[in-house]
Design a protein around this motif. Structure first.
Motif, mmCIF file in Angstrom:
data_model
loop_
_atom_site.group_PDB
_atom_site.id
_atom_site.type_symbol
_atom_site.label_atom_id
_atom_site.label_comp_id
_atom_site.label_asym_id
_atom_site.label_seq_id
_atom_site.Cartn_x
_atom_site.Cartn_y
_atom_site.Cartn_z
ATOM 1 N N TYR A 89 0.775 -1.295 -0.004
ATOM 2 C CA TYR A 89 -0.082 0.034 -0.046
ATOM 3 C C TYR A 89 0.845 1.171 -0.013
ATOM 4 O O TYR A 89 1.541 1.498 0.942
ATOM 5 C CB TYR A 89 -0.713 0.002 1.435
ATOM 6 N N VAL A 90 0.934 1.964 -1.315
ATOM 7 C CA VAL A 90 1.895 3.023 -1.486
ATOM 8 C C VAL A 90 1.091 4.181 -1.856
ATOM 9 O O VAL A 90 0.382 4.036 -2.944
ATOM 10 C CB VAL A 90 3.117 2.691 -2.207
ATOM 11 N N ASP A 91 1.136 5.283 -1.122
ATOM 12 C CA ASP A 91 0.308 6.732 -1.549
ATOM 13 C C ASP A 91 -0.895 6.349 -1.992
ATOM 14 O O ASP A 91 -1.505 6.844 -3.046
ATOM 15 C CB ASP A 91 1.139 7.219 -2.681
ATOM 16 N N GLY A 92 -1.790 5.555 -1.148
ATOM 17 C CA GLY A 92 -3.333 5.192 -1.559
ATOM 18 C C GLY A 92 -3.180 4.327 -2.609
ATOM 19 O O GLY A 92 -4.681 3.793 -2.816
ATOM 20 N N GLN A 93 -2.405 3.650 -3.017
ATOM 21 C CA GLN A 93 -2.481 2.726 -4.041
ATOM 22 C C GLN A 93 -2.237 1.352 -3.714
ATOM 23 O O GLN A 93 -1.157 1.174 -2.904
ATOM 24 C CB GLN A 93 -1.689 3.107 -5.438
ATOM 25 N N TYR A 94 -2.868 0.233 -4.293
ATOM 26 C CA TYR A 94 -2.464 -1.001 -3.916
ATOM 27 C C TYR A 94 -1.473 -1.731 -5.148
ATOM 28 O O TYR A 94 -2.325 -1.835 -6.190
ATOM 29 C CB TYR A 94 -3.687 -1.864 -3.644
ATOM 30 N N ILE A 95 -0.309 -2.196 -4.824
ATOM 31 C CA ILE A 95 0.548 -2.899 -5.669
ATOM 32 C C ILE A 95 0.907 -3.961 -5.316
ATOM 33 O O ILE A 95 1.490 -4.313 -4.471
ATOM 34 C CB ILE A 95 1.629 -1.869 -5.926
ATOM 35 N N ARG A 96 0.821 -4.906 -6.560
ATOM 36 C CA ARG A 96 1.144 -6.386 -6.379
ATOM 37 C C ARG A 96 2.591 -6.688 -6.463
ATOM 38 O O ARG A 96 3.008 -6.063 -7.433
ATOM 39 C CB ARG A 96 0.411 -7.331 -7.165
ATOM 40 N N CYS A 97 3.288 -7.335 -5.735
ATOM 41 C CA CYS A 97 4.493 -7.597 -5.801
ATOM 42 C C CYS A 97 4.849 -8.733 -5.107
ATOM 43 O O CYS A 97 4.984 -8.936 -3.832
ATOM 44 C CB CYS A 97 5.728 -6.489 -5.289
ATOM 45 N N GLY A 98 5.415 -9.953 -5.698
ATOM 46 C CA GLY A 98 5.649 -11.212 -5.299
ATOM 47 C C GLY A 98 7.094 -11.514 -5.015
ATOM 48 O O GLY A 98 7.520 -12.824 -5.004
ATOM 49 N N SER A 99 7.848 -10.439 -5.048
ATOM 50 C CA SER A 99 9.501 -10.783 -5.047
ATOM 51 C C SER A 99 9.894 -11.467 -3.680
ATOM 52 O O SER A 99 9.405 -11.028 -2.799
ATOM 53 C CB SER A 99 10.174 -9.399 -5.496
ATOM 54 N N GLU A 100 10.966 -12.395 -3.588
ATOM 55 C CA GLU A 100 11.466 -12.810 -2.502
ATOM 56 C C GLU A 100 11.783 -11.755 -1.657
ATOM 57 O O GLU A 100 11.679 -11.713 -0.377
ATOM 58 C CB GLU A 100 12.567 -13.625 -2.773
ATOM 59 N N ALA A 101 12.343 -10.590 -1.986
ATOM 60 C CA ALA A 101 12.879 -9.540 -1.240
ATOM 61 C C ALA A 101 11.749 -8.771 -0.299
ATOM 62 O O ALA A 101 11.981 -8.631 0.721
ATOM 63 C CB ALA A 101 13.741 -8.577 -2.089
ATOM 64 N N LEU A 102 10.773 -8.470 -1.109
ATOM 65 C CA LEU A 102 9.520 -8.023 -0.660
ATOM 66 C C LEU A 102 8.920 -8.739 0.781
ATOM 67 O O LEU A 102 8.568 -8.496 1.626
ATOM 68 C CB LEU A 102 8.472 -7.754 -1.649
ATOM 69 N N ILE A 103 8.614 -10.390 0.178
ATOM 70 C CA ILE A 103 7.993 -11.111 0.943
ATOM 71 C C ILE A 103 8.956 -11.190 2.236
ATOM 72 O O ILE A 103 8.187 -11.408 3.418
ATOM 73 C CB ILE A 103 7.844 -12.554 0.506
ATOM 74 N N ARG A 104 10.101 -11.487 2.427
ATOM 75 C CA ARG A 104 10.896 -11.693 3.449
ATOM 76 C C ARG A 104 10.891 -10.120 4.323
ATOM 77 O O ARG A 104 10.722 -10.268 5.534
ATOM 78 C CB ARG A 104 12.485 -12.005 3.209
ATOM 79 N N ARG A 105 11.033 -9.144 3.311
ATOM 80 C CA ARG A 105 11.047 -7.497 4.256
ATOM 81 C C ARG A 105 9.585 -7.585 4.810
ATOM 82 O O ARG A 105 9.439 -7.340 6.245
ATOM 83 C CB ARG A 105 11.181 -6.672 3.609
ATOM 84 N N GLN A 106 8.490 -8.040 4.215
ATOM 85 C CA GLN A 106 7.123 -7.748 4.808
ATOM 86 C C GLN A 106 6.944 -8.769 5.890
ATOM 87 O O GLN A 106 6.340 -8.595 7.018
ATOM 88 C CB GLN A 106 5.981 -8.078 3.609
ATOM 89 N N CYS A 107 7.644 -9.842 6.046
ATOM 90 C CA CYS A 107 7.085 -10.749 7.123
ATOM 91 C C CYS A 107 8.135 -10.226 8.329
ATOM 92 O O CYS A 107 7.281 -10.638 9.377
ATOM 93 C CB CYS A 107 7.864 -12.210 6.774
ATOM 94 N N GLU A 108 9.096 -9.625 8.190
ATOM 95 C CA GLU A 108 9.924 -9.016 9.283
ATOM 96 C C GLU A 108 9.162 -7.980 10.003
ATOM 97 O O GLU A 108 9.041 -7.712 11.016
ATOM 98 C CB GLU A 108 11.308 -8.760 8.926
ATOM 99 N N GLU A 109 8.573 -6.973 9.065
ATOM 100 C CA GLU A 109 7.927 -5.866 9.475
ATOM 101 C C GLU A 109 6.598 -6.551 10.285
ATOM 102 O O GLU A 109 6.232 -5.805 11.226
ATOM 103 C CB GLU A 109 7.408 -5.157 8.098
ATOM 104 N N SER A 110 5.745 -7.347 9.612
ATOM 105 C CA SER A 110 4.591 -7.925 10.237
ATOM 106 C C SER A 110 5.090 -8.353 11.598
ATOM 107 O O SER A 110 4.002 -8.361 12.387
ATOM 108 C CB SER A 110 4.034 -9.068 9.395
ATOM 109 N N LEU A 111 6.052 -9.152 11.799
ATOM 110 C CA LEU A 111 6.475 -9.795 13.219
ATOM 111 C C LEU A 111 6.338 -8.482 14.148
ATOM 112 O O LEU A 111 5.961 -8.823 15.308
ATOM 113 C CB LEU A 111 7.583 -10.654 12.886
ATOM 114 N N ARG A 112 7.219 -7.612 13.687
ATOM 115 C CA ARG A 112 7.307 -6.550 14.579
ATOM 116 C C ARG A 112 6.022 -5.664 14.980
ATOM 117 O O ARG A 112 5.665 -5.220 15.954
ATOM 118 C CB ARG A 112 8.489 -5.424 13.868
ATOM 119 N N ASN A 113 5.216 -5.455 13.805
ATOM 120 C CA ASN A 113 3.961 -4.693 14.076
ATOM 121 C C ASN A 113 3.087 -5.760 14.905
ATOM 122 O O ASN A 113 2.483 -4.923 15.851
ATOM 123 C CB ASN A 113 3.183 -4.563 12.672
#
Length: 325
Positions: A89-113
């Motif tokens: 979710y960036v600047d009011g837009q939903y953008i699909r991105c299934g890259s390994e780098a994003l998934i790993r980063r999102q997982c770490e952020e979700s764990l913190r959140n």
């Protein structure tokens, strides 16, 4: 509250799963932080042990509300947390991105959140046609090996995409849109349920229109999800929904119950649905939805509703405005 075995995961989940897209605070009605967190508390008070969220729900804000609430209550171990990856979710837009780098980063952020060291169920939010399934699902499989997630699943995938995903990681859960207004995914749902996947359907209340709150066409903001994601709030579907609501109104009057409970019951009485996601941003609405499990629609009432649904088909799929990367 009633509970069901969630497919092959072995988890026992409440039949109502708290949806938190609205709690994130972007694209829905305005509520205070306290009211949103109290809605989460209300869900636990009502026996809900299943919460669905995503980093795309206001760039992690929904996850933060959940993490804060569970931490304050000391309730993390009593809750089955589902969050997602592959959608930004960036600047009011939903953008699909299934890259390994994003998934790993999102997982770490979700764990913190979420203030936790593991995620019970991790879903790929939307498939990304620009990234190979091997890369996307392979990243999820690696997170499972590391113990950061316990179970893996997908949302908004076709049958073919689920089968391909299964080559790289066991797919234990499927989250499709399914409600009285949208049965497009039923064949895939039935197939997934037959594979012993847990089925958690979303859109149960049709973005709120099945609660009967909206009886006239209204103009919502450009980024409001009732304008952007759900087509029922615009013609020609709005008038069709109003005709369906007439049948729901009659049953609600006979029973003395709110329409939302009819929508929840109709979904849960489908044998292939394990748990239905119902979003609510206030204690009152959470309690009202959960009270629907105190009764069930009769065979005659189900027949009346099914006939109405067949008369007023809803051919337009939701979510078509999601951007590609």
């Amino acid at each position: 509250m009633r509970y069901k075995k969630f497919g092959k995961t072995g988890l026992e989940v409440s039949e109502i799963c708290l949806g938190t897209w609205g709690i994130g605070g972007a694209g829905w009605d305005a509520h205070s932080d306290e009211e949103r967190m109290d809605a989460i508390k209300a869900a636990l008070d009502c026996g809900i042990n299943f919460i669905d969220t995503a980093p795309a729900y206001n760039a992690g804000r929904a996850e933060q509300y959940i993490g804060e609430t569970l931490h304050c209550l000391g309730a993390r171990k009593h809750v089955i947390l589902t969050t997602k990856c592959g959608n930004k979710y960036v600047d009011g837009q939903y953008i699909r991105c299934g890259s390994e780098a994003l998934i790993r980063r999102q997982c770490e952020e979700s764990l913190r959140n979420l203030q936790t060291d593991y995620i019970d169920l991790y879903l790929v939010h939307w498939p990304d046609p620009n990234v190979s399934m091997e890369e996307t699902i392979g990243a999820v499989a690696q997170l499972k090996k590391e113990g950061k997630i316990l179970h893996a699943g997908v949302s908004n995938f076709t049958k073919e995409q689920i089968e391909e995903a299964g080559k790289y990681c066991e797919i234990e859960a499927y989250q499709p849109q399914y409600s009285m207004l949208d049965g497009d995914n039923e064949a895939v749902i039935r197939w997934a349920a037959a594979q012993d996947m847990g089925i958690m359907s979303y859109g149960t209340l049709g973005g709120g229109i099945l609660t009967g709150t909206y009886r006239e066409v209204r103009t919502f903001g450009e980024t409001d999800n009732r304008n952007r994601f759900y087509p029922y709030f615009r013609e020609p579907l709005f008038s069709k929904v109003m005709e369906l609501l007439e049948v729901m109104d009659a049953i609600a009057s006979e029973r003395g119950v709110p329409l939302a409970q009819i929508a929840v019951n109709w979904t849960l009485q489908q044998p292939f649905i394990t748990s239905c996601i119902a979003g609510a941003q206030s204690r009152k609405k959470v309690e009202e939805n959960c009270a629907g499990l105190e009764w069930q629609l009769t065979e005659d009432e189900m027949h009346r509703l099914d006939q109405a649904i067949q008369r007023y088909q809803f051919p337009v799929q939701c979510g078509e405005v999601y951007q590609r990367r």
